[in-house]
Structure formats: structure tokens, C-alpha cells
Design a protein around this motif. Sequence first.
Motif, PDB file in Angstrom:
ATOM      1  N   GLY A   9     -71.074  58.742 153.023  1.00 47.71           N
ATOM      2  CA  GLY A   9     -69.950  57.863 153.278  1.00 47.71           C
ATOM      3  C   GLY A   9     -69.058  58.400 154.384  1.00 47.71           C
ATOM      4  O   GLY A   9     -69.260  59.495 154.900  1.00 47.71           O
ATOM      5  N   ALA A  10     -68.055  57.608 154.734  1.00 48.53           N
ATOM      6  CA  ALA A  10     -67.157  57.968 155.832  1.00 48.53           C
ATOM      7  C   ALA A  10     -65.720  57.679 155.434  1.00 48.53           C
ATOM      8  O   ALA A  10     -65.450  57.059 154.407  1.00 48.53           O
ATOM      9  CB  ALA A  10     -67.534  57.188 157.099  1.00 48.53           C
ATOM     10  N   GLY A  11     -64.801  58.156 156.270  1.00 49.98           N
ATOM     11  CA  GLY A  11     -63.384  57.925 156.013  1.00 49.98           C
ATOM     12  C   GLY A  11     -62.727  59.141 155.391  1.00 49.98           C
ATOM     13  O   GLY A  11     -63.087  60.280 155.690  1.00 49.98           O
ATOM     14  N   SER A  12     -61.770  58.913 154.514  1.00 49.36           N
ATOM     15  CA  SER A  12     -61.097  60.002 153.806  1.00 49.36           C
ATOM     16  C   SER A  12     -61.967  60.418 152.628  1.00 49.36           C
ATOM     17  O   SER A  12     -62.160  59.659 151.692  1.00 49.36           O
ATOM     18  CB  SER A  12     -59.713  59.545 153.307  1.00 49.36           C
ATOM     19  N   MET A  13     -62.477  61.635 152.671  1.00 48.74           N
ATOM     20  CA  MET A  13     -63.483  62.058 151.707  1.00 48.74           C
ATOM     21  C   MET A  13     -62.881  62.717 150.465  1.00 48.74           C
ATOM     22  O   MET A  13     -61.886  63.434 150.538  1.00 48.74           O
ATOM     23  CB  MET A  13     -64.455  63.035 152.374  1.00 48.74           C
ATOM     24  N   ASP A  14     -63.530  62.464 149.340  1.00 48.13           N
ATOM     25  CA  ASP A  14     -63.194  63.136 148.087  1.00 48.13           C
ATOM     26  C   ASP A  14     -63.670  64.587 148.227  1.00 48.13           C
ATOM     27  O   ASP A  14     -64.847  64.833 148.495  1.00 48.13           O
ATOM     28  CB  ASP A  14     -63.925  62.439 146.940  1.00 48.13           C
ATOM     29  N   PRO A  15     -62.790  65.568 148.035  1.00 52.19           N
ATOM     30  CA  PRO A  15     -63.221  66.962 148.190  1.00 52.19           C
ATOM     31  C   PRO A  15     -64.361  67.352 147.268  1.00 52.19           C
ATOM     32  O   PRO A  15     -65.171  68.214 147.611  1.00 52.19           O
ATOM     33  CB  PRO A  15     -61.949  67.768 147.886  1.00 52.19           C
ATOM     34  N   LYS A  16     -64.475  66.702 146.108  1.00 55.43           N
ATOM     35  CA  LYS A  16     -65.567  67.030 145.187  1.00 55.43           C
ATOM     36  C   LYS A  16     -66.917  66.682 145.789  1.00 55.43           C
ATOM     37  O   LYS A  16     -67.901  67.387 145.580  1.00 55.43           O
ATOM     38  CB  LYS A  16     -65.370  66.307 143.851  1.00 55.43           C
ATOM     39  N   VAL A  17     -66.981  65.574 146.534  1.00 52.10           N
ATOM     40  CA  VAL A  17     -68.233  65.172 147.179  1.00 52.10           C
ATOM     41  C   VAL A  17     -68.629  66.203 148.236  1.00 52.10           C
ATOM     42  O   VAL A  17     -69.797  66.621 148.320  1.00 52.10           O
ATOM     43  CB  VAL A  17     -68.085  63.773 147.823  1.00 52.10           C
ATOM     44  N   LEU A  18     -67.652  66.613 149.044  1.00 52.39           N
ATOM     45  CA  LEU A  18     -67.929  67.599 150.080  1.00 52.39           C
ATOM     46  C   LEU A  18     -68.294  68.941 149.459  1.00 52.39           C
ATOM     47  O   LEU A  18     -69.189  69.643 149.946  1.00 52.39           O
ATOM     48  CB  LEU A  18     -66.703  67.757 150.988  1.00 52.39           C
TER      49      LEU A  18
END
Length: 206
Positions: A9-18
Motif C-alpha cells: 500500500g501507499a500513503g501514511s503507513m501503519d508502523p506495524k505493517v512496516l
Amino acid sequence: STSSSGSLGAGSMDPKVLYRALRDKGFNHIAASGILGNMRQENNLKTEDVPLYYVDGVEYGGIGLCHWTKDRAAKLKAFAQSTGRDATDAGAQIDFMMQEIQNGYSQVSASVMNSFSDPAAAALHFNEHYEGGTVGNRGKYASEFYNQLQEFAGGGIGDVFKRKFNRDNYTRVFNNIRSGRPASYRENRNQPSYNTAWPPTAALEQ
């Protein structure tokens, strides 16, 4: 790891995903927190592409989580296109970061980053040898992520499945021995044949 992160995904990322993506690349909890601290400092965990602009001679703008600019931004865009993803996709950006690390930025490889015992120190090292930006609040952010994401510190997505399989295997072996059957006994042929080493490793207790 050279495996693809896919599309995140793109945009403002959830830190958990990163965080999970970084763990799956081989970074431990401290190292992943340090890298996230940099990503927050660079572009507030956003993947967007901001054209370069200057204010009083100071350069602003760049693309992505690590705020790639100029030649590195162009290489990111070419890399993303070659993998069928948009340059603003977080998965493409993390994969590109890994490609850079493997080709010229080995001082921030997982083996090096995982040697740190403090997330702030890991963040400053990553900045010095990969980002090259002003220090800002990288260390502070890294320490915050270290605390916020502690519940995920057991490992990446792959580790979660490994632990589940190990627990399942432990239960099967234990029940077999308690019932007087061979430790490797399976009730049906379709049941996976896991390693039946005894005693169980510490991982089984996690």
C-alpha cells in the motif's frame, strides 16, 4: 532477505505493517525500531513523492519512507516499475532499500544493525551510513517504536508460523509419548511430518 515484500500500500503507513516487513527482511526488534525512527524523521512514515524544492538554499522534498532524492529517487522509480509496482508502494520501497543495502550500503545490513543493543544507537548508525540527514529526533522516535511494538518482538510473520508449527509438533510428540506410541507417530498421512527432535527447543516455549 531477497524475497519480495509484495504490495504493502501507499500513503501514511501503519508502523506495524512496516515493522513486520522489516522483521521479515531479517532485522531484529532493535534494528527495525531504529530504521522506523529514521523513516518517521525522513517523511513521517509516508510513501509519497514530493518534488524537490528549496527554501533559503535548503533542499526539501524527495520520495518515500527514506526520502530518496535525485539519482537514488530515479533508481527507486525504475526498480518499482521493473517489479510492476508503483514507486510510492511501501513494499517496493522496502525492497529497494534492501537492494541498496546489498549493493553499496553493507554497513546497515541486518547483521550489522542487529548487533546494536539500543534502538536510538541503531537509528543514528542507520542515518550516518544510509540516510545522511540531520539527526533530528531519529533516536527518540526509534525508542518510542521500540516500546510501542514490543508485543511484536517475537519475530517476523514467518517466525509466527514457525512457532505455531513447533507448538503443534510439541503437542503431538508429547501426546504420543504419554500414550506409549513412537514419538514420530501421526494419526494420518496428511498430517505434516515435523522435526521430532527431543527435548523440544526453547522456541517451543515462546
